[in-house]
Write a protein that holds these residues in place. Structure first.
Motif, PDB file in Angstrom:
ATOM      1  N   ILE A  46      -7.378  15.724 -28.100  1.00 44.07           N
ATOM      2  CA  ILE A  46      -8.261  15.051 -27.133  1.00 44.07           C
ATOM      3  C   ILE A  46      -9.693  15.539 -27.296  1.00 44.07           C
ATOM      4  O   ILE A  46     -10.639  14.738 -27.302  1.00 44.07           O
ATOM      5  CB  ILE A  46      -7.754  15.281 -25.696  1.00 44.07           C
ATOM      6  CG1 ILE A  46      -6.415  14.568 -25.486  1.00 44.07           C
ATOM      7  CG2 ILE A  46      -8.772  14.789 -24.676  1.00 44.07           C
ATOM      8  CD1 ILE A  46      -5.767  14.873 -24.150  1.00 44.07           C
ATOM      9  N   ARG A  47      -9.887  16.844 -27.461  1.00 43.70           N
ATOM     10  CA  ARG A  47     -11.244  17.386 -27.571  1.00 43.70           C
ATOM     11  C   ARG A  47     -11.923  16.959 -28.864  1.00 43.70           C
ATOM     12  O   ARG A  47     -13.148  16.792 -28.900  1.00 43.70           O
ATOM     13  CB  ARG A  47     -11.211  18.918 -27.456  1.00 43.70           C
ATOM     14  CG  ARG A  47     -10.772  19.432 -26.101  1.00 43.70           C
ATOM     15  CD  ARG A  47     -11.569  18.801 -24.971  1.00 43.70           C
ATOM     16  NE  ARG A  47     -12.976  19.009 -25.105  1.00 43.70           N
ATOM     17  CZ  ARG A  47     -13.653  20.019 -24.517  1.00 43.70           C
ATOM     18  NH1 ARG A  47     -13.008  20.891 -23.756  1.00 43.70           N
ATOM     19  NH2 ARG A  47     -14.947  20.136 -24.680  1.00 43.70           N
ATOM     20  N   LEU A  50     -13.344  13.708 -28.265  1.00 42.77           N
ATOM     21  CA  LEU A  50     -14.453  13.726 -27.311  1.00 42.77           C
ATOM     22  C   LEU A  50     -15.723  14.349 -27.886  1.00 42.77           C
ATOM     23  O   LEU A  50     -16.715  14.495 -27.164  1.00 42.77           O
ATOM     24  CB  LEU A  50     -14.049  14.496 -26.045  1.00 42.77           C
ATOM     25  CG  LEU A  50     -12.966  13.856 -25.175  1.00 42.77           C
ATOM     26  CD1 LEU A  50     -12.636  14.768 -23.990  1.00 42.77           C
ATOM     27  CD2 LEU A  50     -13.398  12.487 -24.678  1.00 42.77           C
ATOM     28  N   ILE A  51     -15.720  14.728 -29.162  1.00 44.74           N
ATOM     29  CA  ILE A  51     -16.908  15.366 -29.748  1.00 44.74           C
ATOM     30  C   ILE A  51     -18.147  14.464 -29.669  1.00 44.74           C
ATOM     31  O   ILE A  51     -19.241  14.937 -29.331  1.00 44.74           O
ATOM     32  CB  ILE A  51     -16.615  15.795 -31.207  1.00 44.74           C
ATOM     33  CG1 ILE A  51     -15.715  17.026 -31.207  1.00 44.74           C
ATOM     34  CG2 ILE A  51     -17.914  16.090 -31.954  1.00 44.74           C
ATOM     35  CD1 ILE A  51     -15.316  17.504 -32.591  1.00 44.74           C
ATOM     36  N   PRO A  52     -18.062  13.155 -29.965  1.00 45.48           N
ATOM     37  CA  PRO A  52     -19.258  12.304 -29.805  1.00 45.48           C
ATOM     38  C   PRO A  52     -19.809  12.304 -28.377  1.00 45.48           C
ATOM     39  O   PRO A  52     -21.033  12.323 -28.184  1.00 45.48           O
ATOM     40  CB  PRO A  52     -18.754  10.911 -30.206  1.00 45.48           C
ATOM     41  CG  PRO A  52     -17.602  11.166 -31.103  1.00 45.48           C
ATOM     42  CD  PRO A  52     -16.949  12.380 -30.566  1.00 45.48           C
ATOM     43  N   LEU A  53     -18.918  12.321 -27.393  1.00 43.54           N
ATOM     44  CA  LEU A  53     -19.383  12.392 -26.002  1.00 43.54           C
ATOM     45  C   LEU A  53     -20.016  13.746 -25.705  1.00 43.54           C
ATOM     46  O   LEU A  53     -20.965  13.842 -24.917  1.00 43.54           O
ATOM     47  CB  LEU A  53     -18.215  12.144 -25.038  1.00 43.54           C
ATOM     48  CG  LEU A  53     -17.610  10.738 -25.062  1.00 43.54           C
ATOM     49  CD1 LEU A  53     -16.457  10.650 -24.073  1.00 43.54           C
ATOM     50  CD2 LEU A  53     -18.661   9.688 -24.736  1.00 43.54           C
ATOM     51  N   LEU A 105     -19.896  13.001 -18.927  1.00 39.07           N
ATOM     52  CA  LEU A 105     -18.991  12.118 -19.676  1.00 39.07           C
ATOM     53  C   LEU A 105     -17.752  12.831 -20.219  1.00 39.07           C
ATOM     54  O   LEU A 105     -16.638  12.306 -20.088  1.00 39.07           O
ATOM     55  CB  LEU A 105     -19.762  11.437 -20.818  1.00 39.07           C
ATOM     56  CG  LEU A 105     -20.675  10.278 -20.407  1.00 39.07           C
ATOM     57  CD1 LEU A 105     -21.412   9.741 -21.620  1.00 39.07           C
ATOM     58  CD2 LEU A 105     -19.872   9.163 -19.741  1.00 39.07           C
ATOM     59  N   PRO A 106     -17.880  14.016 -20.854  1.00 41.87           N
ATOM     60  CA  PRO A 106     -16.655  14.657 -21.358  1.00 41.87           C
ATOM     61  C   PRO A 106     -15.637  14.955 -20.264  1.00 41.87           C
ATOM     62  O   PRO A 106     -14.436  14.786 -20.460  1.00 41.87           O
ATOM     63  CB  PRO A 106     -17.186  15.948 -22.007  1.00 41.87           C
ATOM     64  CG  PRO A 106     -18.596  15.638 -22.365  1.00 41.87           C
ATOM     65  CD  PRO A 106     -19.091  14.751 -21.267  1.00 41.87           C
ATOM     66  N   ILE A 107     -16.122  15.397 -19.104  1.00 40.54           N
ATOM     67  CA  ILE A 107     -15.202  15.704 -18.003  1.00 40.54           C
ATOM     68  C   ILE A 107     -14.565  14.436 -17.471  1.00 40.54           C
ATOM     69  O   ILE A 107     -13.351  14.381 -17.213  1.00 40.54           O
ATOM     70  CB  ILE A 107     -15.953  16.449 -16.882  1.00 40.54           C
ATOM     71  CG1 ILE A 107     -16.465  17.799 -17.399  1.00 40.54           C
ATOM     72  CG2 ILE A 107     -15.048  16.659 -15.681  1.00 40.54           C
ATOM     73  CD1 ILE A 107     -17.289  18.558 -16.402  1.00 40.54           C
ATOM     74  N   LEU A 108     -15.380  13.382 -17.316  1.00 35.45           N
ATOM     75  CA  LEU A 108     -14.846  12.110 -16.807  1.00 35.45           C
ATOM     76  C   LEU A 108     -13.847  11.501 -17.785  1.00 35.45           C
ATOM     77  O   LEU A 108     -12.823  10.939 -17.376  1.00 35.45           O
ATOM     78  CB  LEU A 108     -15.993  11.135 -16.545  1.00 35.45           C
ATOM     79  CG  LEU A 108     -16.975  11.526 -15.430  1.00 35.45           C
ATOM     80  CD1 LEU A 108     -18.119  10.522 -15.344  1.00 35.45           C
ATOM     81  CD2 LEU A 108     -16.266  11.617 -14.090  1.00 35.45           C
ATOM     82  N   GLN A 247     -17.049  25.732 -28.893  1.00 34.93           N
ATOM     83  CA  GLN A 247     -17.915  24.613 -29.262  1.00 34.93           C
ATOM     84  C   GLN A 247     -19.342  24.862 -28.817  1.00 34.93           C
ATOM     85  O   GLN A 247     -20.305  24.584 -29.559  1.00 34.93           O
ATOM     86  CB  GLN A 247     -17.364  23.344 -28.597  1.00 34.93           C
ATOM     87  CG  GLN A 247     -18.013  22.056 -29.066  1.00 34.93           C
ATOM     88  CD  GLN A 247     -17.274  20.851 -28.518  1.00 34.93           C
ATOM     89  OE1 GLN A 247     -16.701  20.069 -29.243  1.00 34.93           O
ATOM     90  NE2 GLN A 247     -17.304  20.691 -27.202  1.00 34.93           N
ATOM     91  N   GLN A 248     -19.509  25.439 -27.641  1.00 37.49           N
ATOM     92  CA  GLN A 248     -20.859  25.729 -27.140  1.00 37.49           C
ATOM     93  C   GLN A 248     -21.514  26.845 -27.939  1.00 37.49           C
ATOM     94  O   GLN A 248     -22.722  26.797 -28.209  1.00 37.49           O
ATOM     95  CB  GLN A 248     -20.775  26.118 -25.665  1.00 37.49           C
ATOM     96  CG  GLN A 248     -22.126  26.360 -25.022  1.00 37.49           C
ATOM     97  CD  GLN A 248     -21.998  26.584 -23.533  1.00 37.49           C
ATOM     98  OE1 GLN A 248     -22.051  25.657 -22.731  1.00 37.49           O
ATOM     99  NE2 GLN A 248     -21.825  27.826 -23.134  1.00 37.49           N
ATOM    100  N   MET A 249     -20.752  27.861 -28.317  1.00 36.36           N
ATOM    101  CA  MET A 249     -21.310  28.936 -29.142  1.00 36.36           C
ATOM    102  C   MET A 249     -21.815  28.383 -30.474  1.00 36.36           C
ATOM    103  O   MET A 249     -22.873  28.805 -30.967  1.00 36.36           O
ATOM    104  CB  MET A 249     -20.245  30.012 -29.374  1.00 36.36           C
ATOM    105  CG  MET A 249     -19.888  30.823 -28.146  1.00 36.36           C
ATOM    106  SD  MET A 249     -18.558  32.013 -28.446  1.00 36.36           S
ATOM    107  CE  MET A 249     -19.364  33.119 -29.589  1.00 36.36           C
TER     108      MET A 249
END
Length: 368
Positions: A46-47, A50-53, A105-108, A247-249
């Motif tokens: 799923i993640r 969701l990378i483009p979002l 958007l990613p959370i939604l 991903q944030q790092m």
């Protein structure tokens, strides 16, 4: 809700079954590792989708940070006219191509899958087939456990209900508490990393205060709601939090926000490696500032005895000059004080003469 989300139930259960078939080649098909890793891979899949979002979320967040001063100016200018304020805000968003909802958007987008997984695990806990899961697969998943905790068990379940799943309540609560703590800690560190390293420190905006508040609110929410989640859902959220952190790092290291601490550190590394192309004027100004900073020397700290020695023997004839100053100061002080005393005496004489030669002061009526 089951009717509306039934397609998602089918999709989630089908993905879990496919990964379970894969891991059954390595682990026992009724083991918690086979079912737990299936949930883990569901999150990863799923993640990845969701990378483009996530990229849109980063851009939207940076645009919102840059627009905070303008938004604040609009609020101050039209604080008495809410309709005009909303119109100007929408105009600003349209001109800059910013969507305030993009940061969510990613959370939604992830929420429907989370709800679907929660309901699938709830059906498994009640031994009811769901989606493409057969009765045999539901029974296998229901009895599967991770470190002694069934994936369908919750922290608030009773001892009898946990016993039906073939586990002990203490094991379930220990495992769920550890997972809730790890889930909350990963969420807190993710938000803290964003606030300390990837925020423009040159601009103080209300957005920073909101992010700081969320840094404490989100972990608290995970801790409160986590006791109502099955172990399988805790695996889901712990996995997605760790994914978000990594991903944030990666994003902060590769593409930090301009003006942030991470951006300055990256610029220094590129400059040291000779990979950063800069304006010659900026380089010259920076070198001049560094040279001026290096030439400026701070005075050394001295003790009281060293300062006294410096005063007495600080230069040639220092003691003599001090003696001259002392003698000269005394004589000069005496000379300066003498006219003052004389003035005081003369003033007293003049006042006496004026009393004698001038008009007499009238006597009091009682003394006549």
């Amino acid at each position: 809700m089951d009717t509306i989300l039934s397609p998602l139930y089918t999709a989630v259960s089908w993905i879990i079954v496919q990964f379970h078939s894969l891991f059954s080649l390595v682990f026992d098909q009724s083991s918690g590792w086979a079912w737990g890793l299936s949930i883990f891979c569901l999150v990863v899949l799923i993640r990845i989708c969701l990378i483009p979002l996530f990229v849109k979320q980063i851009k939207s967040t940076r645009n919102m940070q840059a627009l905070q001063p303008k938004m604040k100016a609009i609020q101050e200018r039209y604080k008495s006219d809410k309709q005009r304020q909303s119109e100007e805000m929408m105009k600003l968003y349209k001109e800059t191509g910013t969507n305030p909802l993009s940061s969510c958007l990613p959370i939604l987008a992830q929420s429907p899958f989370f709800i679907a997984l929660f309901q699938v695990l709830n059906h498994i806990a009640h031994n009811r087939p769901v989606g493409v899961l057969t009765a045999e697969q539901v029974d296998s998943a229901r009895n599967a456990s991770v470190f002694g905790a069934p994936i369908a068990a919750k922290f608030l379940d009773s001892a009898d209900k946990v016993a039906e799943l073939g586990a002990v309540l203490t094991d379930v609560r220990v495992v769920t508490v550890i997972m809730i703590v790890m889930m909350s800690a990963s969420q807190f560190y993710t938000q803290r990393q964003l606030m300390t390293k990837n925020v423009d420190l040159t601009v103080k905006t209300p957005f920073m205060q909101q992010q700081k508040m969320l840094m404490y609110v989100f972990p608290l929410m995970f801790a409160v709601f986590g006791i109502n989640f099955p172990v399988g859902v805790l695996i889901y959220w712990l996995t997605t939090n760790v994914w978000t952190l990594g991903q944030q790092m990666f994003v902060i290291k590769r593409n930090p926000t301009p003006g942030s601490l991470a951006y300055k550190q990256r610029q220094e590394k590129l400059r040291a490696a000779g990979k950063l192309k800069e304006d010659p004027k900026e380089v010259e100004a920076r070198e001049a500032a560094d040279a001026a900073r290096s030439r400026r020397q701070q005075p050394k700290r001295q003790t009281k005895s060293q300062r006294q020695q410096g005063r007495t023997a600080g230069g040639p004839g220092g003691s003599e000059s001090l003696e001259k100053q002392d003698t000269g100061g005394d004589s000069g002080g005496a000379a300066r004080q003498q006219p003052k005393k004389a003035g005081e005496k003369s003033g007293q004489k003049k006042s006496g003469q004026q009393r004698k030669g001038g008009a007499q002061r009238p006597k009091h009526p009682s003394k006549k």
